[in-house]
Scaffold this motif. Sequence first.
Motif, mmCIF file in Angstrom:
data_model
loop_
_atom_site.group_PDB
_atom_site.id
_atom_site.type_symbol
_atom_site.label_atom_id
_atom_site.label_comp_id
_atom_site.label_asym_id
_atom_site.label_seq_id
_atom_site.Cartn_x
_atom_site.Cartn_y
_atom_site.Cartn_z
ATOM 1 N N SER A 28 19.876 31.315 36.795
ATOM 2 C CA SER A 28 20.774 30.612 35.879
ATOM 3 C C SER A 28 21.495 31.591 34.964
ATOM 4 C CB SER A 28 20.005 29.573 35.072
ATOM 5 O OG SER A 28 19.067 30.206 34.237
ATOM 6 N N SER A 29 20.850 32.695 34.590
ATOM 7 C CA SER A 29 21.544 33.676 33.757
ATOM 8 C C SER A 29 22.642 34.373 34.546
ATOM 9 C CB SER A 29 20.549 34.696 33.196
ATOM 10 O OG SER A 29 20.026 35.482 34.250
ATOM 11 N N LEU A 30 22.458 34.513 35.865
ATOM 12 C CA LEU A 30 23.517 35.086 36.683
ATOM 13 C C LEU A 30 24.706 34.149 36.783
ATOM 14 C CD1 LEU A 30 21.504 36.648 39.647
ATOM 15 C CD2 LEU A 30 22.626 37.841 37.783
ATOM 16 N N GLN A 31 24.449 32.846 36.789
ATOM 17 C CA GLN A 31 25.541 31.895 36.875
ATOM 18 C C GLN A 31 26.337 31.859 35.580
ATOM 19 O OE1 GLN A 31 23.705 28.239 37.965
ATOM 20 N NE2 GLN A 31 23.361 28.844 40.071
ATOM 21 N N ASP A 32 25.708 32.149 34.441
ATOM 22 C CA ASP A 32 26.402 32.103 33.167
ATOM 23 C C ASP A 32 27.405 33.243 33.023
ATOM 24 O OD1 ASP A 32 24.962 29.872 32.519
ATOM 25 O OD2 ASP A 32 23.453 30.983 31.366
ATOM 26 N N SER A 33 27.062 34.420 33.500
ATOM 27 C CA SER A 33 27.966 35.561 33.363
ATOM 28 C C SER A 33 28.041 36.329 34.682
ATOM 29 C CB SER A 33 27.480 36.476 32.245
ATOM 30 O OG SER A 33 26.186 36.937 32.530
ATOM 31 N N PRO A 34 28.879 35.878 35.622
ATOM 32 C CA PRO A 34 28.987 36.581 36.898
ATOM 33 C C PRO A 34 29.700 37.921 36.728
ATOM 34 C CG PRO A 34 30.592 34.819 36.797
ATOM 35 C CD PRO A 34 29.755 34.715 35.566
ATOM 36 N N ASP A 35 29.377 38.833 37.600
ATOM 37 C CA ASP A 35 30.020 40.136 37.605
ATOM 38 C C ASP A 35 31.491 39.959 37.971
ATOM 39 O OD1 ASP A 35 30.357 42.894 37.572
ATOM 40 O OD2 ASP A 35 29.792 43.092 39.687
ATOM 41 N N PRO A 36 32.429 40.485 37.170
ATOM 42 C CA PRO A 36 33.852 40.295 37.465
ATOM 43 C C PRO A 36 34.275 40.869 38.817
ATOM 44 C CG PRO A 36 33.564 41.118 35.233
ATOM 45 C CD PRO A 36 32.230 41.153 35.878
ATOM 46 N N ASP A 37 33.659 41.975 39.223
ATOM 47 C CA ASP A 37 34.016 42.554 40.521
ATOM 48 C C ASP A 37 33.564 41.658 41.673
ATOM 49 O OD1 ASP A 37 35.196 44.751 39.332
ATOM 50 O OD2 ASP A 37 33.332 45.916 39.358
ATOM 51 N N GLU A 38 32.362 41.114 41.564
ATOM 52 C CA GLU A 38 31.872 40.199 42.602
ATOM 53 C C GLU A 38 32.693 38.917 42.625
ATOM 54 O OE1 GLU A 38 27.729 39.417 42.239
ATOM 55 O OE2 GLU A 38 27.180 41.532 42.287
ATOM 56 N N LEU A 39 33.064 38.441 41.445
ATOM 57 C CA LEU A 39 33.878 37.236 41.360
ATOM 58 C C LEU A 39 35.255 37.477 41.973
ATOM 59 C CD1 LEU A 39 34.058 34.344 40.317
ATOM 60 C CD2 LEU A 39 34.880 35.264 38.144
ATOM 61 N N LYS A 40 35.826 38.644 41.709
ATOM 62 C CA LYS A 40 37.144 38.974 42.270
ATOM 63 C C LYS A 40 37.067 39.104 43.789
ATOM 64 C CE LYS A 40 41.056 42.018 41.673
ATOM 65 N NZ LYS A 40 41.626 43.128 40.908
ATOM 66 N N ASP A 41 35.991 39.719 44.288
ATOM 67 C CA ASP A 41 35.825 39.840 45.742
ATOM 68 C C ASP A 41 35.663 38.478 46.400
ATOM 69 O OD1 ASP A 41 36.008 42.584 45.600
ATOM 70 O OD2 ASP A 41 33.830 42.907 45.630
ATOM 71 N N ALA A 42 34.856 37.623 45.794
ATOM 72 C CA ALA A 42 34.660 36.280 46.349
ATOM 73 C C ALA A 42 35.958 35.475 46.295
ATOM 74 C CB ALA A 42 33.561 35.552 45.592
ATOM 75 N N PHE A 43 36.690 35.597 45.204
ATOM 76 C CA PHE A 43 37.962 34.897 45.064
ATOM 77 C C PHE A 43 38.955 35.393 46.104
ATOM 78 C CE2 PHE A 43 42.056 33.940 43.160
ATOM 79 C CZ PHE A 43 41.854 32.684 42.618
ATOM 80 N N SER A 44 39.035 36.699 46.261
ATOM 81 C CA SER A 44 39.956 37.290 47.236
ATOM 82 C C SER A 44 39.584 36.876 48.655
ATOM 83 C CB SER A 44 39.927 38.812 47.108
ATOM 84 O OG SER A 44 40.743 39.414 48.065
#
Length: 130
Positions: free
Chosen positions: A46-62
């Motif tokens: 749950s703590s990972l869901q609160d503040s995801p890594d921006p690089d991982e989020l950008k990769d997943a979004f891309s």
Amino acid sequence: MNINSSSLANQRLSPPSPFGNAASSPPPENFELQLPDALRSDPAASSLQDSPDPDELKDAFSNFVGQTFFGEMIKAYRTTQQPSAYFNGGRAEEIFQGQFDQVLTEKLSEASAEKIADPLFELFMLKRAS
């Protein structure tokens, strides 16, 4: 024991329900759903869901934007394509076309999804920050 064929033909074969006949009886009041360990809430997860890594989020979004865009583009291309008289793969091509399109979509997404997804990601992050 007297069994006639008409009574056997009228019986419906179905797997047994853990609650008996589900249509007629609700689950017991003390029934509790048991989730596998992997699906139970974890404080670390749950703590990972609160503040995801921006690089991982950008990769997943891309990855999502690229695969969605290129997947729809290839699907539209396939609807307009007519089979060739000389180079048609026959039934095997029909069977494996979806798998080939998926691999092609992944490769196209890896190669050039950033060009499409980066501006969208910036807009996404602006809305999320405010």
